[in-house]
Design an enzyme around this catalytic site. Structure first.
Site, PDB file in Angstrom:
ATOM      1  N   LYS A 164       5.668   8.035   4.942  1.00 38.14           N
ATOM      2  CA  LYS A 164       4.727   9.152   4.808  1.00 38.14           C
ATOM      3  C   LYS A 164       3.734   9.117   5.969  1.00 38.14           C
ATOM      4  CE  LYS A 164       5.245   9.016  -0.145  1.00 38.14           C
ATOM      5  NZ  LYS A 164       5.633   7.608  -0.347  1.00 38.14           N
TER       6      LYS A 164
ATOM      7  N   TRP B 160       6.729  13.770   5.195  1.00 40.99           N
ATOM      8  CA  TRP B 160       7.762  12.764   4.992  1.00 40.99           C
ATOM      9  C   TRP B 160       8.676  12.648   6.204  1.00 40.99           C
ATOM     10  CZ3 TRP B 160      10.014  13.848  -0.562  1.00 40.99           C
ATOM     11  CH2 TRP B 160       9.036  13.518  -1.504  1.00 40.99           C
TER      12      TRP B 160
ATOM     13  N   GLU C 197      23.874   4.245 -12.687  1.00 38.33           N
ATOM     14  CA  GLU C 197      23.535   5.080 -13.847  1.00 38.33           C
ATOM     15  C   GLU C 197      24.458   6.290 -13.976  1.00 38.33           C
ATOM     16  OE1 GLU C 197      21.471   3.768 -11.681  1.00 38.33           O
ATOM     17  OE2 GLU C 197      19.577   3.141 -12.589  1.00 38.33           O
TER      18      GLU C 197
ATOM     19  N   THR D 268      21.890  -2.596 -13.109  1.00 37.26           N
ATOM     20  CA  THR D 268      21.421  -2.159 -11.789  1.00 37.26           C
ATOM     21  C   THR D 268      20.895  -3.384 -11.063  1.00 37.26           C
ATOM     22  OG1 THR D 268      19.194  -1.791 -12.591  1.00 37.26           O
ATOM     23  CG2 THR D 268      20.681   0.084 -12.693  1.00 37.26           C
TER      24      THR D 268
END
Ligand code: ADP
Length: 542
Positions: free
Chosen positions: A439, A444, A331, A186
């Site tokens: 936030k 959100w 992944e 990654t």
């Protein structure tokens, strides 16, 4: 009672054997680092991959050894995909866009034994060869005539010599399908990179699923040009899917600018391509500036980061190229969802259809999705409730390479780090990465929506939305924008552009214009760098 069917392990070598037998005349075309076009068939590719497998064995590569590549998309890289994994060794595709220190760190962590590299990466090899601990053999992926002389890399081998000096007789070994086949790290935007170690079984199942009509829809009638690099999660599985279906393959090598890509699309009759949004920006800019069209290209897969609807509209309405929005991650091998419309969505008016296409799409069979709230409870699939997205399935990691970072799963599910909604028809939409969410007063704000709106403004070339500190609301959206060359645009004009397009309290508080937004090794905007850069940014108070 067991069924009475044959037990055959799912092995990557079977893809190549199939392509050779049933699509032997099909072409694989590559633009080489040397500058010219190389052309051969799956039959020749198969023979050369077997020669290479013999060469690997002769150089002591054994079962489970890691063999690294630093290479562009091309036929030699493709031969390595099959020769290495097919022999039972592990193909480790290093990302050449990383800093030499990171390349050294990853090669050491993976304990790579051999490294194959494209000529253009010689400087990177020279900067790292003396520092890597386990690599014993370096191979330049070129012919004798182009071999570099480098004091920094003693005993450098020549790829074509290796291939030519070994026989094409080689029996692909049979082994447990759970054997590791390839390794991809990654990008590690936070902490050290972690390895995803794929198996033959996971890769084969992913390939079946990726080729399906509602996934990447690959067939023997297609001419596929993967712009997405073979070092970016195995080019999203296309090197495997192409062999499975017998599609013609076209590789762009290092030449990923709009002009070179467009020429190759036209010259080779490319029907399908795939890449991250930033690469298509360059291509579209070239096509628009030169009044060109796509005479054969009919579909493009866009993923890796959110595809702005403005880009989809240009592809679809102006150039008749259908956009398939897809989502996944290293992944996940990487495919998780693809946004193919069902009849109900196809019947919608164009504007509403585009809104669905902006979503990342439906789960590909094999991938299970769920969204959960902060309490870990599953949220409704109502297209509104946003929560952390978790996944599970046979091509999703159970643990990182060498168990790094401990057990990543939560009750058997892998937390993606993405925040998403899922609607009643199963269309998933990423609203943000959890670390990028803004936030504001405990609520959100999804940065992707705000970026998509900015990207729809004709003067905007690229936009990133990040959280800036606010004394009352904690965080508020700050828009970082690159203007199109020569375009005029003020902060006030861009903020006014949001009116009526989004809830008022989501409107960005401020806009800063920059020359460039930093991109990571896979072409994604590096918002962590922007957050760092604008940490002290003072938002206007009124
Ligand atoms: P990294 O970004 O760390 O290099 P990956 O290349 O595996 O890792 O990227 C996976 C992430 O990229 C996903 O978790 C998601 O945040 C983002 N991503 C991938 N495809 C899309 C998409 N179509 N829309 C929005 N985000 C996407």
């Amino acid at each position: 009672m067991n069924g009475s069917m044959m037990q055959q392990p799912l092995l990557i070598s079977s893809l190549l054997t199939h392509a050779e037998r049933h699509h032997g005349e099909q072409q694989v075309v590559s633009r080489r680092s040397e500058g010219d076009i190389h052309r051969y068939t799956y039959r020749e590719m198969g023979a050369r991959a077997r020669r290479l497998a013999n060469a690997l064995a002769a150089h002591g590569v054994s079962f489970g050894d890691r063999v690294a590549t630093l290479a562009w998309n091309g036929y030699r890289h493709m031969e390595l995909y099959y020769a290495v994994s097919g022999s039972g060794a592990v193909l480790h595709t290093l990302n050449p866009r990383l800093h030499p220190d990171q390349v050294v760190w990853i090669a050491d962590h993976a304990q790579d034994q051999v490294l194959f590299f494209d000529l253009s990466f010689l400087p990177l090899i020279e900067a790292s060869a003396g520092r890597v601990n386990t690599i014993k053999v370096f191979v330049a992926m070129t012919d004798r005539a182009h071999m570099p002389v480098s004091a920094a890399v003693p005993g450098l081998l020549c790829y074509e010599d290796l291939v030519e000096s070994h026989a094409a007789q080689f029996e692909w070994p049979s082994f447990d399908e759970n054997t590791a086949s390839s390794l991809c790290y990654t990008s590690g935007t936070t902490g050290n990179p972690k390895g995803a170690l794929y198996s033959h079984r996971s890769t084969m199942l992913h390939t079946f699923a990726a080729a399906l009509p509602d996934s990447l829809n690959c067939s023997a009638r297609d001419v596929i040009l993967p712009v997405v690099p073979m070092f970016h999660v195995n080019a999203w599985g296309l090197p495997y899917a192409a062999c499975m279906v017998g599609a013609k393959l076209v590789f762009p090598g290092p030449f990923l600018d709009g002009k070179n890509l467009h020429e190759l699309f036209e010259a080779e009759g490319v029907t399908v391509s795939a890449g991250v949004p930033t690469v298509w920006q360059g291509l579209l800019a070239h096509v628009e500036a030169n009044n060109l069209k796509f005479s054969t290209m009919r579909r493009t897969v866009i993923g890796g980061s959110a595809c702005p609807p403005a880009m989809m509209r240009i592809f679809q309405e102006r150039y008749d190229v259908a956009v398939l929005h897809a989502w996944g991650m290293t992944e996940m091998s990487p495919l998780g969802t693809a946004c193919t419309l069902k009849p109900r969505q196809l019947a919608l008016p164009a504007q509403e259809r585009l809104a669905i296409q902006a979503k990342q799409g439906r789960a590909v069979f094999g991938v299970d999705l769920k969204i959960v709230g902060e309490d870990g409870q599953a949220l409704a699939h109502d297209g509104q409730s946003a929560g952390e997205l978790l996944v599970r399935g046979p091509w999703i990691i159970a643990s990182y390479f060498k168990g790094e970072g401990g057990d990543p799963l939560v009750n058997g599910w892998f937390p993606t780090g993405d925040v998403a909604t899922i609607d009643a028809d199963g269309f998933m939409q990423i609203t943000d990465r959890s670390k990028d969410v803004i936030k504001s007063g405990g609520e959100w704000i999804g940065s992707i929506d705000l970026e998509n709106i900015a990207m729809a403004h004709p003067a905007v070339a690229m936009a990133a939305c990040i959280a800036a500190r606010h004394p009352k609301w904690d965080e508020r959206p700050l828009l970082v924008v690159v203007k199109k060359p020569g375009a005029q645009l003020t902060r006030e004009e861009l903020i006014a552009f949001y009116e009526g397009r989004i809830a008022k309290w989501w409107t960005p508080d401020d806009v800063v214009f920059v020359d460039a937004i930093p991109l990571g090794a896979t072409g994604k905007m590096q918002k962590n760098k922007l957050r760092e850069q604008f940490r002290e940014h003072c938002l206007p108070t009124a």
